[in-house]
Design an enzyme around this catalytic site. Structure first.
Site, mmCIF file in Angstrom:
data_model
loop_
_atom_site.group_PDB
_atom_site.id
_atom_site.type_symbol
_atom_site.label_atom_id
_atom_site.label_comp_id
_atom_site.label_asym_id
_atom_site.label_seq_id
_atom_site.Cartn_x
_atom_site.Cartn_y
_atom_site.Cartn_z
ATOM 1 N N ASN A 181 9.731 70.185 32.630
ATOM 2 C CA ASN A 181 10.185 68.706 31.922
ATOM 3 C C ASN A 181 10.698 69.296 30.388
ATOM 4 O OD1 ASN A 181 7.703 69.613 30.721
ATOM 5 N ND2 ASN A 181 7.134 67.198 30.600
ATOM 6 N N TYR A 182 10.590 70.339 29.741
ATOM 7 C CA TYR A 182 11.131 70.719 28.660
ATOM 8 C C TYR A 182 11.398 72.150 28.738
ATOM 9 C CZ TYR A 182 10.172 65.835 26.471
ATOM 10 O OH TYR A 182 10.012 64.592 26.367
ATOM 11 N N ASP B 220 1.263 85.280 39.678
ATOM 12 C CA ASP B 220 -0.034 85.989 39.595
ATOM 13 C C ASP B 220 0.366 87.557 38.818
ATOM 14 O OD1 ASP B 220 -1.167 83.975 40.278
ATOM 15 O OD2 ASP B 220 -1.809 84.740 42.276
ATOM 16 N N GLY C 206 2.015 73.311 31.391
ATOM 17 C CA GLY C 206 2.506 72.958 32.782
ATOM 18 C C GLY C 206 0.982 72.187 33.472
ATOM 19 N N ASP D 80 -1.985 72.061 36.525
ATOM 20 C CA ASP D 80 -3.271 72.517 36.931
ATOM 21 C C ASP D 80 -3.186 74.073 37.186
ATOM 22 O OD1 ASP D 80 -4.537 70.117 37.238
ATOM 23 O OD2 ASP D 80 -4.759 69.849 39.335
ATOM 24 N N GLU E 3 -1.578 74.353 27.487
ATOM 25 C CA GLU E 3 -1.118 72.698 27.367
ATOM 26 C C GLU E 3 -0.995 72.369 28.774
ATOM 27 O OE1 GLU E 3 -1.645 71.226 24.696
ATOM 28 O OE2 GLU E 3 -1.834 72.730 23.249
ATOM 29 N N ARG F 185 6.646 62.859 31.279
ATOM 30 C CA ARG F 185 6.256 63.589 30.059
ATOM 31 C C ARG F 185 4.695 63.766 29.880
ATOM 32 N NH1 ARG F 185 7.030 59.732 26.736
ATOM 33 N NH2 ARG F 185 6.642 61.038 24.852
ATOM 34 N N CYS F 186 4.426 65.112 29.460
ATOM 35 C CA CYS F 186 2.899 65.319 29.425
ATOM 36 C C CYS F 186 2.055 63.890 28.548
ATOM 37 C CB CYS F 186 2.499 66.498 28.657
ATOM 38 S SG CYS F 186 3.310 66.576 26.867
ATOM 39 N N THR F 187 2.888 63.635 27.468
ATOM 40 C CA THR F 187 2.276 62.462 26.708
ATOM 41 C C THR F 187 2.755 61.156 27.047
ATOM 42 O OG1 THR F 187 3.973 63.087 25.096
ATOM 43 C CG2 THR F 187 1.926 64.157 24.422
ATOM 44 N N ARG G 92 4.185 64.144 21.539
ATOM 45 C CA ARG G 92 4.144 65.780 21.160
ATOM 46 C C ARG G 92 4.679 65.902 19.522
ATOM 47 N NH1 ARG G 92 6.959 70.180 22.408
ATOM 48 N NH2 ARG G 92 8.203 68.815 24.036
HETATM 49 P P1 NAP Z 1 3.732 73.605 36.996
HETATM 50 O O1 NAP Z 1 3.924 73.187 38.437
HETATM 51 O O2 NAP Z 1 2.074 73.943 36.581
HETATM 52 O O3 NAP Z 1 4.453 74.560 36.532
HETATM 53 C C1 NAP Z 1 4.621 74.916 35.276
HETATM 54 C C2 NAP Z 1 5.162 76.445 35.234
HETATM 55 O O4 NAP Z 1 4.225 77.381 35.848
HETATM 56 C C3 NAP Z 1 6.485 76.783 35.882
HETATM 57 O O5 NAP Z 1 7.249 77.516 35.127
HETATM 58 C C4 NAP Z 1 5.987 77.415 37.170
HETATM 59 O O6 NAP Z 1 7.262 78.058 37.807
HETATM 60 C C5 NAP Z 1 5.019 78.346 36.676
HETATM 61 N N1 NAP Z 1 4.133 78.634 37.751
HETATM 62 C C6 NAP Z 1 3.912 77.989 38.929
HETATM 63 N N2 NAP Z 1 2.866 78.828 39.568
HETATM 64 C C7 NAP Z 1 2.416 79.932 38.847
HETATM 65 C C8 NAP Z 1 1.603 80.984 38.892
HETATM 66 N N3 NAP Z 1 0.635 81.044 40.259
HETATM 67 N N4 NAP Z 1 1.173 81.600 37.872
HETATM 68 C C9 NAP Z 1 2.060 81.592 36.745
HETATM 69 N N5 NAP Z 1 3.118 80.786 36.684
HETATM 70 C C10 NAP Z 1 3.158 79.687 37.484
HETATM 71 O O7 NAP Z 1 3.878 72.195 36.161
HETATM 72 P P2 NAP Z 1 5.531 71.432 36.087
HETATM 73 O O8 NAP Z 1 5.583 70.702 37.248
HETATM 74 O O9 NAP Z 1 6.634 72.508 35.659
HETATM 75 O O10 NAP Z 1 5.240 70.479 34.772
HETATM 76 C C11 NAP Z 1 4.392 69.259 35.062
HETATM 77 C C12 NAP Z 1 3.311 69.362 34.443
HETATM 78 O O11 NAP Z 1 3.150 69.955 32.990
HETATM 79 C C13 NAP Z 1 2.567 67.989 34.048
HETATM 80 O O12 NAP Z 1 1.030 68.181 34.605
HETATM 81 C C14 NAP Z 1 2.415 67.773 32.693
HETATM 82 O O13 NAP Z 1 1.506 67.166 32.169
HETATM 83 C C15 NAP Z 1 2.222 69.127 32.064
HETATM 84 N N6 NAP Z 1 2.824 69.199 30.891
HETATM 85 C C16 NAP Z 1 2.047 69.371 29.603
HETATM 86 C C17 NAP Z 1 2.510 69.479 28.519
HETATM 87 C C18 NAP Z 1 1.341 69.720 27.436
HETATM 88 O O14 NAP Z 1 1.960 70.187 26.394
HETATM 89 N N7 NAP Z 1 0.293 69.351 27.348
HETATM 90 C C19 NAP Z 1 3.998 69.339 28.185
HETATM 91 C C20 NAP Z 1 4.813 69.355 29.445
HETATM 92 C C21 NAP Z 1 4.136 69.200 30.606
HETATM 93 P P3 NAP Z 1 8.022 77.727 38.907
HETATM 94 O O15 NAP Z 1 8.784 76.267 38.319
HETATM 95 O O16 NAP Z 1 8.836 78.638 39.486
HETATM 96 O O17 NAP Z 1 6.939 77.135 40.286
#
Ligand code: NAP
Length: 496
Positions: A169-170, A230, A245, A247, A264, A297-299, A451
């Site tokens: 998302n960012y 991994d 990201g 979970d 985060e 957005r996470c927030t 954020r």
């Molecule tokens: P995501 O599916 O967890 O992916 C995040 C990152 O992890 C991506 O770069 C992804 O690469 C990578 N990834 C996937 N599997 C992995 C593995 N086994 N090992 C290492 N890296 C791996 O999250 P998303 O869909 O991009 O983002 C949405 C989530 O992020 C939401 O839950 C949101 O709340 C959270 N978020 C949190 C914050 C915060 O600051 N708290 C800010 C923004 C977003 P690929 O794209 O290649 O799969």
């Protein structure tokens, strides 16, 4: 335009290259990862699927480069970061174009993300110069039983190689929020960008290349997280992981070795509305907080907990504002744009259907075309509905009516998440009590969760994360303390 002008060398025919040892390269895997435009649902870009050998090479170069970078004067590190920041800001148009095509970010917001990222890098350089230029001086005679025979000098030293993994998302801003602190603190950095967002990130990395950072100090390997994730996170060459990201971060925390982690993760940010709240202010913040970037957005405000006595009035105000949101393609700067992928849209639809079956009140008709989901406010949501607890990451917002403030706090605290929350009331004393009772990393009083500004501390508790971000905290997190103790043969006291 993306991949042209200054960026020609990062593109090879139809595919973007990865960045290793100061050069743009094609992967020896011969495999490409397609990036689907969320709006057209067609392949828009392709990136390299890097191999394990290529990751090994990047880690090796990162280790070597870090050794000399740590010996580079702090002011010189800062100077290069300022240079990268200004190139990034100059190149906002092509990078923003990638954000529009890869993640359907509205065009204006895409430009804002790039400019904000340049500002973040500059601020990081300045903050680094201030906080890394200071250490501590301790004297032994303050501890019982000691004379003044020991002078202890402390300073902050780098960790080594930092692995940065931002979310879709960012992809630019949440990458530089890791890259800047890592580099100013004397670390090297390996970036694994999200697949949706990888091309924006590659353009951003090229700005660091153009600024003249030493080769190997920053690298960017592309490929699906599920395939190379991994291998990267468990790589023995990694000395710190900064991840943002979902979970996935919980799984990484369990697998990573004995290294500092900054996680985060997701959120289910609650918005508690008391009877005395300014309902126009609340409605405006619910729209901004719940529906900006289509709720991705996470927030984002992800559940509204409103006192029953003002719920009808608030829902009417929010409904009127939802009706004014524009829905359509990011190129036209619509408020609501397609969500990032079909699987994400299906997931959101699953939450909506569950709420429908359990008879939530639909304030608008549910409408979806491809990945585009029209904004939806769900009233009279109850705790037995999935939407009461799960993060839709889309333009769907549940409203739960409460009869006591305690009920609202209880719902907030019963969540697995604890990122941010907000409370609306004119009574600052009540607001403080509620803020203290909410188990979240941050509570905003009379504004939606956010954020930024990027130098504020930002952290989640429970499943929302480990550690704290924000520029100062990230720099500190990416260092460790080194002490040198001078031992005197006889006690020595300064006499004044
Ligand atoms: P995501 O599916 O967890 O992916 C995040 C990152 O992890 C991506 O770069 C992804 O690469 C990578 N990834 C996937 N599997 C992995 C593995 N086994 N090992 C290492 N890296 C791996 O999250 P998303 O869909 O991009 O983002 C949405 C989530 O992020 C939401 O839950 C949101 O709340 C959270 N978020 C949190 C914050 C915060 O600051 N708290 C800010 C923004 C977003 P690929 O794209 O290649 O799969």
């Amino acid at each position: 335009m993306a991949g042209t002008g200054l960026f020609t060398e990062i593109l090879d025919g139809e595919a973007y290259k990865y960045y290793s040892d100061g050069e743009w390269k094609k992967s020896s895997s011969g495999k490409l990862v397609p990036i689907i435009n969320p709006t057209t649902r067609k392949v828009h870009y392709k990136v390299q699927a890097c191999t394990q050998e290529e990751v090994n090479k990047v880690m090796e170069s990162a280790k070597t480069a870090q050794k000399s970078w740590a010996k580079t004067p702090l002011w010189k590190r800062a100077e290069l970061l300022h240079k990268a920041a200004s190139i990034l800001k100059e190149q906002k148009a092509p990078i923003a174009e990638c954000l529009v095509k890869e993640i359907a970010k509205p065009a204006k917001d895409a430009v804002t993300e790039v400019v904000r990222s340049g500002d973040l890098i500059s601020y990081t350089a300045e903050e680094g110069v201030r906080i890394l230029g200071e250490g501590k001086f301790l004297l032994s005679d303050s501890f019982p039983g000691n004379e003044r025979t020991k002078y202890c000098l402390t300073s902050k030293i780098p960790l080594g190689v930092v692995l940065a993994i931002p979310p879709f998302n960012y992809p630019v801003n949440l990458a530089v929020s890791k890259i800047g602190p890592a580099l100013i603190a004397g670390n090297s950095l390996v970036l694994k960008p999200p697949t949706q967002g990888a091309v924006s990130a590659l353009h951003m990395v090229h700005c660091f290349h153009l600024a003249g950072f030493p080769k190997g100090l920053i690298s960017c390997v592309t490929g699906k997280g599920s395939e190379i994730g991994d291998f990267l996170t468990m790589h023995p060459g990694v000395n710190c992981i900064s991840f943002t990201g979902g979970d996935t971060g919980i799984a990484i925390s369990k697998k990573a070795g004995m290294i500092p982690l900054q996680m985060e993760l997701g959120g289910k940010d609650a918005c508690i509305v008391l009877e005395d709240a300014d309902l126009d202010l609340v409605a405006a913040n619910i729209i901004k907080g719940g529906f900006s970037y289509s709720g991705q957005r996470c927030t984002a405000v992800k559940v509204v907990l409103v006192m029953e006595s003002v719920a009808d009035a608030l829902v009417e105000k929010v409904k009127a504002k939802v009706a004014k949101l524009t829905v359509g393609p990011p190129e036209e700067n619509c408020d609501i744009t397609p969500v990032v992928s079909e699987s994400s849209a299906n997931y959101i639809e699953g939450l909506v259907m569950d709420a429908m079956k359990k008879e939530a009140t639909f304030c608008q008709e549910y409408k979806r075309e491809g990945n585009l989901i029209w904004p939806l406010l769900l009233d009279n949501v109850r705790p037995d509905m999935r939407i009461a607890w799960e993060e839709p990451f889309g333009p769907v917002l549940p409203v739960i009516r409460i009869t006591t403030v305690e009920e609202g706090i209880h719902h907030c605290n019963a969540s697995n998440f604890g990122l941010q929350g907000c409370v609306f009331t004119k009574d600052i004393n009540k607001a403080m009590l509620i803020s203290d009772a909410m188990e979240t990393g941050t509570v905003q009083i009379n504004s939606a969760p956010a954020r930024g500004p990027d130098h504020f501390p930002f952290q989640g508790i429970k499943d929302s994360g480990i550690g704290s971000q924000g520029i100062t905290n990230s720099i500190n997190m990416m260092t460790k303390i080194k002490t040198t103790v001078i031992n005197l043969p006889t006690p020595s006291y300064t006499m004044g």
